[in-house]
Scaffold this active site. Structure first.
Site, PDB file in Angstrom:
ATOM      1  N   LYS A 111       0.863  -1.179   0.000  1.00 32.01           N
ATOM      2  CA  LYS A 111       0.000   0.000   0.000  1.00 32.01           C
ATOM      3  C   LYS A 111       0.898   1.228   0.000  1.00 32.01           C
ATOM      4  CE  LYS A 111      -4.450   0.732   2.307  1.00 32.01           C
ATOM      5  NZ  LYS A 111      -5.153   1.141   1.157  1.00 32.01           N
ATOM      6  N   GLY A 112       0.702   2.139  -0.900  1.00 32.19           N
ATOM      7  CA  GLY A 112       1.521   3.349  -0.946  1.00 32.19           C
ATOM      8  C   GLY A 112       0.644   4.572  -0.768  1.00 32.19           C
ATOM      9  N   SER A 114      -0.435   6.550  -2.995  1.00 25.06           N
ATOM     10  CA  SER A 114      -1.437   6.803  -4.036  1.00 25.06           C
ATOM     11  C   SER A 114      -2.392   5.641  -4.265  1.00 25.06           C
ATOM     12  CB  SER A 114      -0.719   7.140  -5.345  1.00 25.06           C
ATOM     13  OG  SER A 114       0.196   6.125  -5.650  1.00 25.06           O
ATOM     14  N   SER A 116      -3.305   1.029  -3.641  1.00 22.32           N
ATOM     15  CA  SER A 116      -2.915  -0.304  -3.180  1.00 22.32           C
ATOM     16  C   SER A 116      -2.429  -1.135  -4.355  1.00 22.32           C
ATOM     17  CB  SER A 116      -4.116  -1.014  -2.566  1.00 22.32           C
ATOM     18  OG  SER A 116      -4.778  -0.144  -1.692  1.00 22.32           O
ATOM     19  N   ASP A 236      11.112  10.601  -7.110  1.00 19.00           N
ATOM     20  CA  ASP A 236      10.692   9.913  -5.880  1.00 19.00           C
ATOM     21  C   ASP A 236      11.581   8.688  -5.645  1.00 19.00           C
ATOM     22  OD1 ASP A 236       9.205   9.712  -3.576  1.00 19.00           O
ATOM     23  OD2 ASP A 236       7.554   8.616  -4.495  1.00 19.00           O
TER      24      ASP A 236
HETATM   25  N1  LIG Z   1       5.709  -4.450  -9.732  1.00 21.87           N
HETATM   26  C1  LIG Z   1       5.664  -4.845  -8.456  1.00 21.87           C
HETATM   27  N2  LIG Z   1       5.966  -6.108  -8.118  1.00 21.87           N
HETATM   28  C2  LIG Z   1       5.938  -6.502  -6.826  1.00 21.87           C
HETATM   29  N3  LIG Z   1       5.609  -5.706  -5.790  1.00 21.87           N
HETATM   30  C3  LIG Z   1       5.296  -4.424  -6.051  1.00 21.87           C
HETATM   31  C4  LIG Z   1       5.298  -3.923  -7.390  1.00 21.87           C
HETATM   32  N4  LIG Z   1       4.961  -2.615  -7.345  1.00 21.87           N
HETATM   33  C5  LIG Z   1       4.756  -2.315  -6.059  1.00 21.87           C
HETATM   34  N5  LIG Z   1       4.944  -3.393  -5.270  1.00 21.87           N
HETATM   35  C6  LIG Z   1       4.808  -3.462  -3.802  1.00 21.87           C
HETATM   36  O1  LIG Z   1       3.765  -2.597  -3.400  1.00 21.87           O
HETATM   37  C7  LIG Z   1       4.265  -1.614  -2.494  1.00 21.87           C
HETATM   38  C8  LIG Z   1       3.495  -0.325  -2.681  1.00 21.87           C
HETATM   39  O2  LIG Z   1       3.838   0.230  -3.916  1.00 21.87           O
HETATM   40  P1  LIG Z   1       3.416   1.695  -4.350  1.00 21.87           P
HETATM   41  O3  LIG Z   1       4.178   2.064  -5.567  1.00 21.87           O
HETATM   42  O4  LIG Z   1       1.952   1.820  -4.408  1.00 21.87           O
HETATM   43  O5  LIG Z   1       3.738   2.576  -3.108  1.00 21.87           O
HETATM   44  P2  LIG Z   1       5.036   3.236  -2.472  1.00 21.87           P
HETATM   45  O6  LIG Z   1       6.098   3.399  -3.490  1.00 21.87           O
HETATM   46  O7  LIG Z   1       5.364   2.489  -1.215  1.00 21.87           O
HETATM   47  O8  LIG Z   1       4.441   4.602  -2.024  1.00 21.87           O
HETATM   48  P3  LIG Z   1       4.119   5.864  -2.890  1.00 21.87           P
HETATM   49  O9  LIG Z   1       3.248   5.457  -4.027  1.00 21.87           O
HETATM   50  O10 LIG Z   1       3.445   6.713  -1.889  1.00 21.87           O
HETATM   51  O11 LIG Z   1       5.460   6.389  -3.328  1.00 21.87           O
HETATM   52  C9  LIG Z   1       5.755  -1.510  -2.790  1.00 21.87           C
HETATM   53  O12 LIG Z   1       6.478  -1.033  -1.687  1.00 21.87           O
HETATM   54  C10 LIG Z   1       6.088  -2.964  -3.135  1.00 21.87           C
HETATM   55  O13 LIG Z   1       6.323  -3.689  -1.955  1.00 21.87           O
END
Ligand SMILES: Nc1ncnc2c1ncn2[C@@H]1O[C@H](COP(=O)(O)OP(=O)(O)OP(=O)(O)O)[C@@H](O)[C@H]1O
Length: 452
Positions: A111-112, A114, A116, A236
């Site tokens: 979950k980030g 922006s 899930s 970022d």
């Molecule tokens: N392509 C992918 N393959 C495997 N896991 C992923 C992938 N993309 C994202 N994730 C997992 O999902 C999590 C959340 O990703 P997301 O890009 O939504 O948020 P973030 O980078 O933690 O936060 P923000 O979007 O606020 O910068 C990541 O930290 C990672 O663990």
């Protein structure tokens, strides 16, 4: 089926006509009427035969054409899907496809800020990470920017975008479909678990693996900055946005905040975006940002990989038992002056005995170059690769002020977790530290070393 029916009807008609001739022969003998009936019958039989021949020939030709069109269509479809892959054009998915792929958005993998991220499997068997982007105005901007940026890049250290799904109506989520990267993000491989909080997956990356990740990320950023048609600023760079594949090689993701600028543009002014703790001073000093702002964030990530800790963290003061925020780059600077660089290394790595002080010093020096206050003093990512791969010696960084983004006024939790926030400029304070000089061990050239 229809052909069969027509053939049966024709055969029955011929049979009926023959029966009529025989019946006429028996009842009318060889009279004039018999010859008349027989003549009409025979003409009808011939007409039915002709009809059958013409119809069969027509059907054969039609079937041939249909099968030719079908095979050409198949070829075209294969060709089209091949070209899509070659050109990297993302597929537009239907919401139902994504629901089916993720089994109704059941397996959440992260979950980030922006939205899930869910794990899924497409019809062709490929594993994907489906990012559901929530929120209104911000979601829309991130969505457009992410699709545009990722669709145009192809690099082994950058995540591949398979496709997207736009919102059917306002306020409905949009989706981005990425290749699935098995070992999740770097943060769970460099930062130890906190207290009793257990997390699934992760562990401790070795020094060698961290060094490789440093090179991989540098290559991904160098490609974005220097090898694409327009410069792409990631904006970022942080451990959460660095994923690790099955061999623990880095794949940079999350272009949600990225900015495309023309090759001849050196700086751009834009609203502050990024994650606290990774923001270059120029964001806050409003000097305009450039690819060197990514270099700064990269330098902070390098320090975090070396230390196995966040650049800003909350620690308890023994005497007062109160918590205070600690700025790791400041500690690194101090330890370097005291020539105690091994003291800032992740204690879990020290135990492994695989560390060479020279390599640690080299990585620390590169990181310190990258976080120079003045962006022009920072190396570009191509130079960083040269230094890390040992083709260029690493010199002492120039004497510089260190701009410490003092986050005491900011929300502590955000700084200790690396959660992205829209940064509130007036609440941030900037401190300058004079004489930010690297120690003499670094004043001499650090001999070039290659990753093992
Ligand atoms: N392509 C992918 N393959 C495997 N896991 C992923 C992938 N993309 C994202 N994730 C997992 O999902 C999590 C959340 O990703 P997301 O890009 O939504 O948020 P973030 O980078 O933690 O936060 P923000 O979007 O606020 O910068 C990541 O930290 C990672 O663990």
């Amino acid at each position: 089926m229809e052909d069969k029916k027509a053939n049966i009807i024709a055969a029955i008609s011929i049979l009926a006509l023959v029966v009529v001739i025989i019946a006429a022969r028996v009842s009318l003998k060889l009279s004039k009427t018999f010859y008349l009936i027989a003549g009409v019958d025979i003409s009808l039989i011939l007409a039915v035969f002709c009809f059958l021949i013409i119809r069969n020939r027509y059907n054969r030709e039609r079937n041939l054409l249909v099968s030719r069109f079908l095979s050409e269509g198949r070829e075209l479809r294969t060709e089209y899907s091949f070209l899509r892959k070659v050109a990297g054009v993302p597929t537009k998915f239907k919401l139902e496809d994504l629901e089916e792929a993720t089994d109704g958005f059941r397996s959440l993998i992260g979950k980030g800020g922006s939205g899930s991220v869910f794990k899924g499997v497409l019809k062709d068997g490929s594993q994907v990470a489906v990012k559901r982007i929530e929120g209104e105005e911000k979601g829309e901007r991130e969505f457009r920017s992410e699709v545009a940026a990722i669709a145009s890049v192809q690099h082994k250290n950058l995540v591949r975008l398979y496709g997207y799904s736009s919102a059917i109506s306002a306020n409905r989520p949009r989706f981005l479909v990425y290749e699935y990267i098995v070992n999740s993000s770097l943060n769970i491989w460099i930062f130890p678990e906190k207290g009793n909080r257990r997390r699934s997956g992760g562990g401790c990356l070795s020094w060698y693996q961290r060094y490789q990740v440093a090179i991989d990320v540098a290559k991904a950023l160098a490609y974005l900055h220097h090898d694409c048609r327009s410069k792409i600023l990631h904006l970022d760079v942080k451990p959460e946005n660095i994923l690790l594949d099955e061999n623990y090689r880095a794949v940079v993701t999350d272009f949600g905040l990225s900015k495309l600028i023309a090759r001849d543009e050196s700086k751009v002014l834009t609203d502050i975006r990024g994650t606290r703790g990774y923001l270059a001073p120029e964001w806050l000093l409003e000097h305009g940002i450039s690819e060197k702002s990514d270099v700064y964030s990269y330098g902070i990530v390098l320090l975090e990989m070396i230390g196995g800790r966040r650049s800003i963290s909350k620690v308890e003061v023994k005497e007062t038992r109160k918590k205070k925020l600690e700025y790791f780059p400041r500690i690194v600077n101090q330890k370097m002056r005291e020539r105690k660089v091994m003291e800032i290394v992740d204690p879990r790595l020290i135990e492994t005995n695989e560390l060479k002080e020279e390599e640690v010093m080299k990585l620390v020096c590169v990181a310190m170059w990258c976080i120079q206050e003045k962006s022009k003093n920072r190396p570009d990512m191509v130079m960083v690769i040269e230094m890390l791969e040992g083709r260029v010696p690493v010199y002492e960084p120039p004497d510089s002020d260190v701009v410490v983004v003092d986050l005491l006024a900011a929300d502590d939790d955000a700084s200790s977790t690396g959660v992205r926030r829209v940064v509130n400029v007036p609440r941030l304070q900037i401190q300058r530290e004079r004489n930010f000089r690297l120690p003499s061990i670094c004043s001499s050239i650090i001999s070039p070393i290659s990753p093992r």
